[in-house]
Write an enzyme that holds these catalytic residues in place. Sequence first.
Site, PDB file in Angstrom:
ATOM      1  N   GLY A 112       8.714 -32.780 -69.348  1.00 34.55           N
ATOM      2  CA  GLY A 112       9.485 -34.012 -69.381  1.00 34.55           C
ATOM      3  C   GLY A 112       9.606 -34.630 -70.756  1.00 34.55           C
ATOM      4  N   SER A 141      10.152 -26.873 -68.493  1.00 31.99           N
ATOM      5  CA  SER A 141      10.192 -27.518 -67.183  1.00 31.99           C
ATOM      6  C   SER A 141       9.868 -26.504 -66.094  1.00 31.99           C
ATOM      7  CB  SER A 141      11.578 -28.112 -66.931  1.00 31.99           C
ATOM      8  OG  SER A 141      12.529 -27.071 -66.735  1.00 31.99           O
ATOM      9  N   CYS A 142       9.676 -26.985 -64.882  1.00 35.53           N
ATOM     10  CA  CYS A 142       9.338 -26.089 -63.776  1.00 35.53           C
ATOM     11  C   CYS A 142      10.417 -25.017 -63.575  1.00 35.53           C
ATOM     12  CB  CYS A 142       9.105 -26.871 -62.488  1.00 35.53           C
ATOM     13  SG  CYS A 142      10.470 -27.946 -61.974  1.00 35.53           S
ATOM     14  N   ASN A 143      11.672 -25.432 -63.537  1.00 38.19           N
ATOM     15  CA  ASN A 143      12.750 -24.468 -63.345  1.00 38.19           C
ATOM     16  C   ASN A 143      12.823 -23.467 -64.486  1.00 38.19           C
ATOM     17  OD1 ASN A 143      14.263 -24.730 -60.894  1.00 38.19           O
ATOM     18  ND2 ASN A 143      14.924 -26.747 -61.566  1.00 38.19           N
ATOM     19  N   ARG A 170      15.826 -29.340 -55.928  1.00 40.20           N
ATOM     20  CA  ARG A 170      15.317 -30.375 -55.023  1.00 40.20           C
ATOM     21  C   ARG A 170      15.495 -31.729 -55.691  1.00 40.20           C
ATOM     22  NH1 ARG A 170      12.884 -32.555 -58.404  1.00 40.20           N
ATOM     23  NH2 ARG A 170      10.699 -32.451 -59.053  1.00 40.20           N
ATOM     24  N   HIS A 218      10.901 -29.540 -51.215  1.00 34.62           N
ATOM     25  CA  HIS A 218      10.010 -28.413 -51.461  1.00 34.62           C
ATOM     26  C   HIS A 218      10.733 -27.264 -52.154  1.00 34.62           C
ATOM     27  CE1 HIS A 218       6.475 -30.005 -49.624  1.00 34.62           C
ATOM     28  NE2 HIS A 218       7.073 -30.216 -48.480  1.00 34.62           N
TER      29      HIS A 218
END
Length: 342
Positions: A112, A141-143, A170, A218
Amino acid sequence: MVKVGVVGYGVIGQRLADGVARQKDMELVGVADVAPTLAIRALKEKGMPYAFYLGMAENKPQFDALAIPVAGTLEELVQKVDVVLDATSAGIGAKNKELYAKYNKKAIFQGGEKNSVADVFFHGYANYEKGLGKQFLKLTSCNTTGLIRSVDCLDRAYGVEKVAITIIRRVADPGDYHRGLTNALQIDKAPSHQALDLMTIMPHIDATGILVHTPVTHGHIITVVATTKQKINKAQALEAFGRHPRIRVVRIADGFQGNASLFRYARDLGNPRGDMYEIALWEESIVESGRDIMYAINIPQEAVTIPETMDAIRAAMQMQTERLAAVGETNKHLGLGKWLQN
């Protein structure tokens, strides 16, 4: 033994603390936050397995009223550790950096924060060596973390020239209410930041992408169309993915119909909070299209960056100087790749 502190005990911070606690060559000194959130209250009810440090001294009466033991201040925690994992809200980490720099401590920031907060934009598999010995690292980031895992896997096996991605994202984490209750899809302006971030980590690959927000909590799903330097078939792609300890190849035919199936399976396995460190890749999604190969992956957004953060500690502290040795240690302690032997 490398001493680690976690600042920000929220969705990611809780999982970072658990991840560090599982590393046999690291010591979790403590965690820090500013308010008695539900996560901190749960920590107390579990018997305070992690020492707690207070980010804002003026909030101590709130903790005293709940009989939550406070081991010290954030500044004291920083002085006790070798490296800080900053999992605070976007923008707070950049302010905390001044404190880490004051005591000449290494720090690792989550996705972030702006890239400018760190010396290196880091991914354990794709550019581990660039993080060696650096003071400040920032995770993707997660993606982007999961996306790079899969693209790097193909790139090292066959070479990748370009990728085009579509992210079905999500809208919020489970339990988040601030985004509202929606019944709509929302598309962002292309290209998505994940495609741009991939090119920052892997500048030899041309990437573009589209992102669509969906009213689920999720996991994200990403479809990838990769143009490889040599034409490959489905079997070759499947073989490469199937060897990767952080990519779990699953089949629709076995009941893995989507993100909910994966989350339920993680709970059935007894994973804390239903967490998954690995991304899932559907075997039936792998399709040949001319020179391109297409596939779809699931990104478990709450836990997917934890392994790469452990890698970042190893790089910053030069615990291992070789990429595969480092990620191998992380994988071993987190139990990643167990399904490869099943």
